[in-house]
Write an enzyme that holds these catalytic residues in place. Structure first.
Site, short mmCIF file in Angstrom:
data_model
loop_
_atom_site.label_atom_id
_atom_site.label_comp_id
_atom_site.label_asym_id
_atom_site.label_seq_id
_atom_site.Cartn_x
_atom_site.Cartn_y
_atom_site.Cartn_z
N GLY A 57 -14.13 2.70 105.33
CA GLY A 57 -13.74 2.61 106.74
C GLY A 57 -13.46 1.21 107.24
O GLY A 57 -12.44 0.95 107.89
N ARG B 151 -5.84 8.78 108.48
CA ARG B 151 -6.28 9.94 107.71
C ARG B 151 -5.50 11.20 108.07
O ARG B 151 -5.28 12.07 107.22
CB ARG B 151 -7.78 10.16 107.91
CG ARG B 151 -8.63 9.13 107.19
CD ARG B 151 -10.11 9.40 107.31
NE ARG B 151 -10.87 8.51 106.42
CZ ARG B 151 -12.19 8.52 106.30
NH1 ARG B 151 -12.91 9.37 107.01
NH2 ARG B 151 -12.80 7.70 105.46
N GLY C 261 -17.75 6.79 101.02
CA GLY C 261 -18.82 7.05 100.06
C GLY C 261 -18.30 7.61 98.75
O GLY C 261 -18.78 7.24 97.67
N LYS D 89 -25.45 -4.43 103.62
CA LYS D 89 -26.64 -4.33 102.79
C LYS D 89 -26.36 -4.23 101.29
O LYS D 89 -25.49 -3.49 100.86
CB LYS D 89 -27.47 -3.12 103.21
CG LYS D 89 -28.02 -3.20 104.63
CD LYS D 89 -28.85 -1.97 104.95
CE LYS D 89 -29.46 -2.06 106.35
NZ LYS D 89 -30.30 -0.87 106.63
#
Length: 403
Positions: free
Chosen positions: A347, A37, A370, A194
Site C-alpha cells: 500500500g 485496484r 501481505g 517495524k
C-alpha cells in the site's frame, strides 16, 4: 508457475460467475481517492462480459466489526466508481448471501464481505452459500491470497468450478519472474515501521539479493544495532541484536545492506516539523530520523542504476510529509529511470508511486501487500493452493469426459 484453470478454458456464456476482487481502496468523504485496484480489475470484467457471463463481484473493505453493517466500510463508493469506469450501472447488493436476483443487470457488486460474520473465519456454511450463488467461482484477488477466508478460500472448496482470474495469474507470473530466476544484480528495497513485521522477508531476501536496501523504522533498528545514536526515532529495541546478526549473515552470503550515511531529522512527528540534514554521526538525543539524506540517496541510486532486477516494498522515510519525502522521491525517480525489471508492491509503495507519478515506468505494480511479502518469503498462499487443487480436479474431470 502452477497449473490453474483460466477463464479462457471455460465456456461462460449465460453462466453466473462469482468473482473475488480486491476493492480494499482508500476512501475520503465517501469517495475513492485512489482507484488503482479498481482499474486493475477492468480487463477481467471486460473479458467476462465479452464471454456473455453474468458477473457477481465480491470484495472486502477495511476491517469492520464482523457481522455488523457499518456505513463507513460500505462498498457504495466502489460501486459508483466501477459504474463510471464501465459506463454502466453496477448496483450494490446489500443482502446477497442467500442469492442475488440480478434482474436486467449483467454485473452487480455485493456489499462488503466482512459484514458477514463467517467471512474472516472461513466459515463453512457461508462458503457453501457463496458457492451456491454461482456456476463458476473466479479468484482474481492476489492481494488476499494469503488469507484463508470464506470468499478467498472456503468458497473454492465447494464451487462447481474454481478458476484463477487474469489479474491473479499476471501477478503470479510477474513475481515468479522477479524471484525464481531473476537477472542479476538483484536489488531489494524493504521499508516500513517495524523489523518484526518484515523479519522473515529480510532474512529470505538477504540470502537471494545482491543489495538489500532498508528504510524507515527498519533502517533505524539496523542503525541502532551498528552503534549509532538515533535519538527519539522509531525503532524496536528487542530486535537490535537480530538486526546485528542479520547484517553479519548477509555479509557472509555476499549481500550488502547499506546503512544511511546521512539523514533528515525533525524534532517532532508532524507535517510542520522543520527538516534538518545531518551526518548519521551527528544525530542528537532529541532528533527523530524521518528520511535518508542526499548523500545516502546518491549511494543508493548507484545500486539502482546497476541493478538488473529490482523488488520494492516500502518507502525510505515519512514521504507523506513533503519535507521528509526526498529519499523516497529520489529512489522512485532512480527506479523509474532504470533499465532493470522492476516490481513494486504494498500500500505505501503504491501511494509513493502515485505521489511521484512513476507508475508508467515500473515494470509491474503488484496490488498485493501481505500476499506480496509472503510470496517473496516463499510461503504457500492458501487461496493459490486451493485453486491448484481445483485445477487438478477439473483436469481429471475433463479427461474423464474425453474417454
Amino acid at each position: 508457475m502452477s497449473i490453474l484453470v483460466k477463464i479462457a478454458d471455460l465456456d461462460l456464456s449465460g453462466k453466473t460467475v462469482l468473482v473475488r476482487e480486491d476493492y480494499n481502496v482508500p476512501l475520503k468523504n465517501g469517495e475513492v481517492t485512489d482507484d488503482t485496484r479498481i482499474r486493475a480489475t477492468l480487463p477481467t470484467i471486460n473479458q467476462l462480459l465479452a464471454a456473455e457471463a453474468k458477473i457477481i463481484l465480491i470484495s472486502h473493505l477495511g476491517r469492520p466489526k464482523a457481522g455488523e453493517y457499518d456505513d463507513a466500510f460500505s462498498l457504495a463508493p466502489v460501486a459508483k466508481r466501477l459504474s463510471e469506469l464501465l459506463d454502466c450501472e453496477v448496483p450494490l447488493i446489500r443482502d446477497w448471501v442467500n442469492g442475488v436476483d440480478m434482474g436486467e443487470h449483467n454485473i452487480v457488486l455485493c456489499e462488503n464481505a466482512r459484514f458477514e460474520a463467517g467471512e474472516t473465519k472461513d466459515d463453512e456454511e457461508l462458503s457453501r452459500k457463496m458457492a451456491q450463488m454461482c456456476q463458476v467461482y473466479i479468484n482474481d484477488a492476489f492481494a488476499t491470497a494469503h488469507r484463508a477466508q470464506a470468499s478467498t478460500h472456503g468458497v473454492a472448496k465447494y464451487a462447481a468450478v474454481a478458476a484463477a482470474g487474469p489479474l491473479l495469474i499476471t501477478e503470479l507470473k510477474a513475481l515468479t519472474k522477479a524471484l525464481r530466476d531473476p537477472a542479476k544484480p538483484l536489488v531489494a528495497i524493504v521499508g516500513g515501521a517495524k523489523v518484526s513485521t518484515k523479519l522473515t522477508i529480510l532474512e529470505t531476501l538477504s540470502e537471494k539479493v545482491d543489495q538489500l536496501i532498508v528504510g524507515g523504522g527498519i533502517a533505524n533498528t539496523f542503525l541502532k544495532s551498528a552503534g549509532y545514536e538515533i535519538g527519539k526515532s522509531l525503532y524496536e529495541p528487542d530486535l537490535v541484536n537480530v538486526a546485528s546478526s542479520l547484517l553479519e549473515k548477509a555479509k557472509e552470503k555476499g549481500c550488502d545492506i547499506p546503512l544511511p550515511v546521512d539523514v533528515i531529522v525533525g524534532k517532532e512527528f508532524n507535517e510542520n516539523a522543520k527538516a534538518t540534514i545531518k551526518p548519521i554521526s551527528e544525530v542528537e538525543a532529541d532528533d527523530m530520523i524521518m528520511d535518508v539524506g542526499p548523500k545516502t540517496s546518491k549511494l543508493l541510486n548507484t545500486y539502482i542504476n546497476d541493478a538488473a532486477t529490482i523488488v520494492w516494498n516500502g518507502p525510505l522515510g515519512v514521504f507523506e510529509f513533503d519535507q521528509f519525502s526526498q529519499g523516497t522521491a529520489s529512489l522512485s525517480k532512480s527506479i523509474a529511470a532504470s533499465n532493470a525489471y522492476s516490481i513494486a508492491g504494498g500500500g505505501d509503495t503504491i501511494a509513493a508511486i502515485s505521489k511521484f507519478k512513476i507508475a508508467d515506468d515500473i515494470s509491474y505494480i503488484s496490488t498485493g501487500g501481505g500476499a506480496f511479502l509472503e510470496f517473496l518469503e516463499g510461503k504457500k498462499l492458501p487461496a493459490i493452493e486451493l485453486l491448484e487443487e481445483a485445477a487438478r480436479a477439473w483436469e481429471a474431470m475433463e479427461k474423464a469426459r474425453e474417454l
